[in-house]
Each structure stands twice: as structure tokens, then as C-alpha cells.
Design a protein around this motif. Structure first.
Motif, PDB file in Angstrom:
ATOM      1  N   ASN A 589       0.705  -1.259   0.097  1.00  0.00           N
ATOM      2  CA  ASN A 589      -0.133  -0.046   0.076  1.00  0.00           C
ATOM      3  C   ASN A 589       0.915   1.181   0.029  1.00  0.00           C
ATOM      4  O   ASN A 589       1.976   1.297   0.682  1.00  0.00           O
ATOM      5  CB  ASN A 589      -0.950   0.006   1.239  1.00  0.00           C
ATOM      6  CG  ASN A 589      -2.092  -0.760   1.170  1.00  0.00           C
ATOM      7  OD1 ASN A 589      -2.427  -1.372   0.003  1.00  0.00           O
ATOM      8  ND2 ASN A 589      -2.801  -1.117   2.147  1.00  0.00           N
ATOM      9  N   THR A 611      -3.420  -0.705  -8.555  1.00  0.00           N
ATOM     10  CA  THR A 611      -4.733  -0.258  -8.478  1.00  0.00           C
ATOM     11  C   THR A 611      -4.963   1.230  -7.527  1.00  0.00           C
ATOM     12  O   THR A 611      -4.404   1.136  -6.282  1.00  0.00           O
ATOM     13  CB  THR A 611      -5.783  -1.339  -7.706  1.00  0.00           C
ATOM     14  OG1 THR A 611      -5.342  -2.623  -8.385  1.00  0.00           O
ATOM     15  CG2 THR A 611      -7.058  -1.020  -7.877  1.00  0.00           C
ATOM     16  N   LYS A 614      -8.050   1.655  -3.812  1.00  0.00           N
ATOM     17  CA  LYS A 614      -8.478   0.530  -2.996  1.00  0.00           C
ATOM     18  C   LYS A 614      -7.668  -0.101  -2.208  1.00  0.00           C
ATOM     19  O   LYS A 614      -7.057  -1.287  -2.573  1.00  0.00           O
ATOM     20  CB  LYS A 614      -9.416  -0.458  -4.071  1.00  0.00           C
ATOM     21  CG  LYS A 614     -10.109  -1.403  -3.308  1.00  0.00           C
ATOM     22  CD  LYS A 614     -11.052  -2.129  -4.467  1.00  0.00           C
ATOM     23  CE  LYS A 614     -12.187  -3.102  -3.895  1.00  0.00           C
ATOM     24  NZ  LYS A 614     -12.784  -3.915  -5.041  1.00  0.00           N
TER      25      LYS A 614
END
Length: 677
Positions: A589, A611, A614
Motif C-alpha cells: 500500500n 490499483t 482501494k
């Protein structure tokens, strides 16, 4: 992307944008121009050979085919001359050579072509060498041959509008300084980028201050998609494209009658500081109008023509048409030999037809961002009409013959432009060529496969070469026969067949030398500047080997800052070594605290996906930082270790997983072989 690397991460992973460039024509420009100052001294020189009789005859034959007695182009190229270029060499802040105005002094206007240069290309090079500040018409000026492209200056109500500020800040500033020496010193109030190639925006900081752009004092206009393509078009294949550009622009060749004589589109590329200020005003469709400094500009949006993002425009009060790069004094590339996405000749033709319909009845002058203008309504209509028909012919004739069952090589050998088009010097293939444009058009519609199953799954070149040589009776027998063809002047065949010997046994210097000799003669005969440069550079490498010169860091600060995070992560994915990544599963992340963007990177099945928006619930590790911190790391203004120590980068979770990802990124070696395996 050093943000996720430890101190033990390979340098390739710590700075993944090394050797990449964005800006179409010259993934090239900043990278290949390195060689302007270094190449001729860095290579071990071998004296080039003279033109053979077959080459002399081929070049002499062309003198009879084209109207060389017509001096109209020279008259137009000199028209409106105001002042010569400065004689002094232009240097950068570190004393590096950016532009040498004397480089092509050996090309004398009015001189006969040497035996070693195609006479039509020599004529074009003479025209390109006509340099200085020129008046196009009242209130419109151009500086020519201070870079690969022209810089145009339009005088408006309050100040100046600069069109296409060259490649480098140093040359762009010198161009504006030259203008100011002969015209009132008004402020620059607007800049127009006609399209997304670096020679049309890279020098912008040489003519405007970004603070004035941000404050609204200066507007910058560009076509829809400009920033995306200016930054990203060449990133994914940047190293391969740039390596091939070193061939295309002849930057490894000494400027001489047996070496580089120009690129057909311009003499050469500058080697200064490439910059980029994002546009403030986007032209999205044909028919849009803007009032820029008291003048009315009407725009024609032309995506997918000479550039992915391009536009033409007309200044109503001046009756002046700017054709960007869609109509210049050469057959252009519908495919660039450095490597690029294929361009659409049908769309290109239709844009020129649309320009004729919109402005052909009123236009009085047409000027482009290369070469010299065309004056007079009738003359402009003829130029646009001829080039419209030329690109349409390439499209339609290629498809006609394809539908008759011919493959791309057969079609390329058959297609000849109609005489009315082919005998106009402005339609000759000085930069593009009819042959490779036709083959590209075939691939655009039908792909690389010609339909013959024998060509569907051929052996790799090196393996096939060994078998060819064996079937021909060995290398000695092949070379003996090839020398007979060379003596007959059949250089194309010699280059093709001896290539098998070179790939079968790359250490065989006799084979390398014979292929080099054939390529050299083909270069001497080539009308296209890039073809000549490819042939002669190939000959040089065959004789002397690949010399690993210094490679510049082409990810300029402006480029890095203009890249979107999607572009960045896509490039990481291209660099992922599949074998190193095999069997590993990592989820990261990444939180950009200033832009409020969150990305998840997932390495799985030997690919790297990303992505936005999310975050993973159970990541292997999490990273938070600002985009400015990422930029500083990429630009080597700080290190990950220092950024972590200062608290600019925060990492939680298993940091070793970061190394699993970024330790798997390949570094692309620039100096890969081209003419040998």
C-alpha cells in the motif's frame, strides 16, 4: 522508485527511470544528442571508403530524374532574411556544448554533391543549412537551424507568442535573444506547443518563467493529449527507442561528406537542457477559436497524424496557416525508424484536406515547424493538395495491392508515387521514405504476418543464420560469392546475405567488413537522411564494434514531475524480471499524503499490477510519502535512507517484501548490439 527499497537494492531499482525519455520523436533528443559532443572523439576512427562506380552511377542517374535546375526552394528559404545566427558555439551551464553553428560548414550552397552523398539529399542539406532570423510576414518571424525545429515568434497586441520553443532551453533563449536584437523587446505572453514531440516544447524555460505561467501572465496552448504523450509515449520502450535513435540521427557519425549530412527534417538536434511546463489551455476539437494577444486563432485538431497529439491553426488577421509538422518540405514518417507506433496516412491526408477546405480560399502564407514557408494562395493550395494526395496514395495503393494478394515487401517494391507528386522536391523522402511508409501501412492494417505459414514461426535470426550458412557451403563460400555480387554493385543483396554470416559467426571480421562495405555504399546512395544514417552507423559498428559511451540521465525534473503515478507504475511493470518475480506474492500500500492518492501494488504471477483508491486490507508493507518526496528521490536529490531518517517516508510492515519487488526490476543496458547478435 527508491521509496520502497533498502540500501541493498540494486541501482537499477533505486532509479528506475534512468535512460528513459518521453517525447516522441526523440526519446532520442536528450539521449541521442549526447553523442553530438562525444562521439567523434570516442570512437576509434576507420577511414571510410570512397563511392564505388555503381554508387556514382546511381547518384548520377537521379540528377537526370529530378528538376535540379529549379532554384525556387532556395529563393523561398532565403526570403525574409533578417540576420544570421550567432557565430559563437552555444554552451550549457557546465560548459557542455549544446549547439555548434559551424558543424555543417562543409555543405556549401551551390556546390555539387560529393560522390558519397545522394544529390537530392545534398540539395536538401544545403537548404537546411540556410540559417538565421527570418520574417515570414508582417508580425511573424522564425529562427531556423538553431535546433532540429524552427521557433516561430508572433507579434501581438501586447507582446509575443512563441510557437514551439525548440529542444533545449539554451537554443530557445539564443533564438529569442537573436529576435530581440532586431525587434522591440516585448514580453512573451503566450506559448503554443503544436504537438507532443520534444523538439517542439523542450526549450520552453528558455523563453518563459514558470512563475508567470502559474500567475496567469503567460498562457500555454496545446492539443488534447499533449501532456500524456509528451511524457509517456516513449517511456515503455524508451531504451530500445533511444538506442535506435542513435542510428537514425547519425549522432555517432562525424559530420562530413562520408558521414552525417543532416537528418532531412533539420540538420541535427541540440544537446542542452530539456524542460516542460504543462499547458494551461487545451484545444480539444477542430473549430475551436482562441483570441491570443489580440489575434484570432482557429484550430484544427489532428491526433494520430505526425504525432499522437497534434494541431494545425490559422491566424485569421494574418491569413497565415501553421501546419505544425503535417505538411513540410519532405515526405514525413508514417513510421519512425527509431521505433514508434505506426501513424495513419489516411487520417493524415484527411486533415490536410480539411485544412484546405477551412482556409484554402483565404490563406496567403503557410509556415511549418521545420523548413521554410510557402507564400501565395495558389502555391499553398498546391503544397497542401500534393501532400494530401501523397499520404492518401500511400494508404490506398498499399491496401489495393494487399487485397490483390501481395505482401508488404512486394508492395513496397512496386509502389511508385505519381510523377506529378514524385518530381516535387517537397515530396521526396528526405526524412520518411516511400518504401518504409508503405510497409508500415501494411502492418497498420494487417499486422506483421504476411499470411504465408512458412513465415509464421521462423527460427530466431541467429539460429536461422547458422543453418543458412551451412546450406551455402560455409562462410568462406558465402563470402566468395557475395564479393562477386558486390563487384556487380548488388549491395542490397550483399548486405542481406552476408548478414547471415555475421549472425552465424559474429567474430568473423571478413564477414563484418564485407557487410559494412555494402551498407556504406547503400548509405552513399540513400536519399533519406535517416536511411543514410542507419546504413553508415551500421557499417561503423561492424568495423569498430559497439563503443559504450557515457549515457545521460534523461529523466529531467520537468518530465518526472509531469508523469502520472499510473505511468510510473506501468513502467515498473515493464521492468519486472519475470524469473526473479516467479513464485513471489507481495502486496504494497502506497499513500501519497499531498495528492491524497492511494495505490496498491501487487506482484503476483510474475506481473506487477497497480490499483488506485482501494488499499489492501492486509498488505505486506505500507508506505506513506508525498509526491514531491518521490520526485526528489527519483531525481537523486535525496535518498530513501535519508528520506526515512527525516520522516519524509514512513514504512510499516515487512520491509523485506519491498526488496522482493524492487530488487526484481531490470536495468536496461543501453548499448545493446544491433548489427550483430
Amino acid at each position: 522508485m527508491k521509496l520502497t527499497c533498502s540500501a541493498n537494492t540494486p541501482s537499477s531499482a533505486r532509479f528506475p527511470f534512468k535512460r528513459t525519455m518521453k517525447g516522441s520523436r526523440l526519446a532520442s533528443a536528450a539521449l541521442a544528442t549526447l553523442f553530438l559532443a562525444t562521439s567523434t572523439s570516442a570512437w576509434t576512427q576507420q577511414a571510410p571508403k570512397p563511392a564505388e562506380d555503381a554508387t556514382k552511377k546511381a547518384n548520377a542517374a537521379l540528377l537526370k530524374e529530378l528538376p535540379f535546375s529549379d532554384k525556387t526552394s532556395f529563393e523561398l528559404a532565403h526570403k525574409g532574411f533578417v540576420a544570421p545566427l550567432p557565430e559563437a558555439m552555444i554552451k550549457g551551464a557546465q560548459g557542455n556544448l549544446v549547439w555548434d553553428p559551424t558543424k555543417y560548414n562543409f555543405i556549401k550552397e551551390g556546390s555539387d554533391a560529393p560522390d558519397t552523398v545522394n544529390p537530392s539529399l545534398w540539395r536538401q542539406s544545403q537548404l537546411l543549412n540556410i540559417s538565421g532570423l527570418f520574417q515570414v510576414m508582417d508580425g511573424i518571424y522564425q529562427v531556423r537551424n538553431l535546433d532540429l525545429s524552427n521557433m516561430t515568434i508572433v507579434e501581438g497586441k501586447e507582446g509575443l507568442t512563441i510557437m514551439d520553443p525548440l529542444i533545449s532551453t539554451e537554443t530557445a533563449k539564443a533564438a529569442l535573444d537573436l529576435y530581440y536584437q532586431h525587434r522591440p523587446k516585448k514580453p512573451v505572453v503566450a506559448v503554443i506547443y503544436t504537438h507532443s514531440h520534444v523538439d517542439h516544447y523542450g526549450g520552453v524555460r528558455g523563453v518563459v518563467d514558470e512563475a508567470d505561467v502559474k500567475s496567469g501572465k503567460v498562457k500555454i496552448y496545446a492539443p488534447l493529449g499533449f501532456l500524456e504523450h509528451a511524457v509517456a509515449e516513449n517511456v515503455m520502450a524508451g531504451t530500445a527507442m533511444s538506442r535506435r535513435a542513435s542510428y537514425m540521427y547519425g549522432n555517432l557519425l562525424p559530420p562530413s561528406a562520408t558521414g552525417q549530412v543532416g537528418a532531412g527534417l533539420g540538420t541535427t538536434t541540440s544537446a542542452g537542457t530539456v524542460t516542460l511546463i504543462p499547458p494551461t489551455d487545451i484545444i480539444e476539437k477542430t473549430g475551436e477559436t482562441r483570441t491570443i494577444d489580440g489575434l484570432t486563432y482557429q484550430f484544427l485538431y489532428a491526433p494520430g497524424s505526425e504525432a499522437p497529439a497534434e494541431m494545425l491553426y490559422y491566424i485569421k488577421e494574418k491569413k497565415a496557416l501553421n501546419t505544425a509538422e503535417d505538411s513540410t518540405h519532405t515526405l514525413h514518417n508514417t513510421y519512425s525508424l527509431r521505433g514508434a507506433k505506426i501513424r495513419d496516412p489516411l487520417a493524415w491526408s484527411k486533415y490536410l484536406n480539411e485544412a484546405l477546405a477551412m482556409w484554402g480560399d483565404d490563406v496567403e502564407v503557410m509556415y511549418a515547424m521545420h523548413h521554410w514557408p510557402v507564400w501565395g494562395k495558389k502555391e499553398v493550395q498546391e503544397q497542401l493538395g500534393m501532400q494530401r494526395d501523397m499520404y492518401r496514395y500511400i494508404n490506398d495503393e498499399t491496401l489495393r495491392l494487399a487485397n490483390m494478394g501481395y505482401n508488404k515487401e512486394e508492395i513496397a517494391e512496386q509502389v511508385k508515387l505519381p510523377k506529378a507528386i514524385a518530381t516535387k522536391f517537397s515530396n521526396r523522402g528526405y526524412y520518411g521514405s516511400l518504401n518504409h511508409n508503405v510497409r508500415a501501412t501494411y502492418v497498420l492494417y494487417l499486422g506483421w504476418f504476411n499470411g504465408n505459414p512458412a513465415t509464421l514461426h521462423t527460427l530466431p535470426i541467429e539460429e536461422g543464420a547458422k543453418r543458412y550458412v551451412d546450406m551455402m557451403g560455409g562462410t568462406d563460400a558465402l563470402l566468395k560469392k557475395a564479393r562477386e555480387y558486390y563487384a556487380k554493385g548488388d549491395y542490397r543483396w550483399v548486405a542481406e546475405v552476408v548478414n547471415y554470416a555475421v549472425f552465424a559467426d559474429p567474430k568473423n571480421q571478413a564477414a563484418r567488413d564485407l557487410q559494412a562495405d555494402a551498407l556504406e555504399q547503400m548509405g552513399y546512395q540513400a536519399e533519406s537522411g535517416p536511411w543514410r544514417n542507419f546504413y553508415l552507423t551500421g557499417a561503423k559498428e561492424l568495423r569498430e564494434g559497439v563503443k559504450k559511451l557515457p549515457v545521460p540521465d534523461t529523466a529531467s525534473p520537468d518530465t518526472v514531475r509531469a508523469m502520472t503515478l499510473d505511468m510510473l507504475f506501468d513502467y515498473f511493470a515493464v521492468r519486472l524480471n519475470r524469473e526473479k518475480a516467479e513464485g513471489k506474492h507481495v502486496v504494497l500500500n502506497v499513500d501519497f499524503t499531498d495528492t491524497k492518492q492511494q495505490y496498491t501494488l501487487e506482484m503476483v504471477n510474475s506481473v506487477l499490477n497497480h490499483t488506485e483508491g482501494k488499499p489492501a486490507k492486509e498488505p505486506s508493507a505500507s508506505v506513506s510519502l508525498t509526491r514531491n518526496t518521490l520526485n526528489d528521490i527519483m531525481l537523486k536529490q535525496t535518498t530513501l535512507k535519508d528520506a526515512v531518517a527525516k520522516g519524509d517516508v514512513k514504512i510499516t510492515g515487512d520491509q523485506s517484501k519491498l526488496n522482493d519487488v524492487f530488487g526484481s526490476l531490470d536495468d536496461f543496458e543501453f548499448w545493446f548490439n544491433i548489427v550483430t547478435p
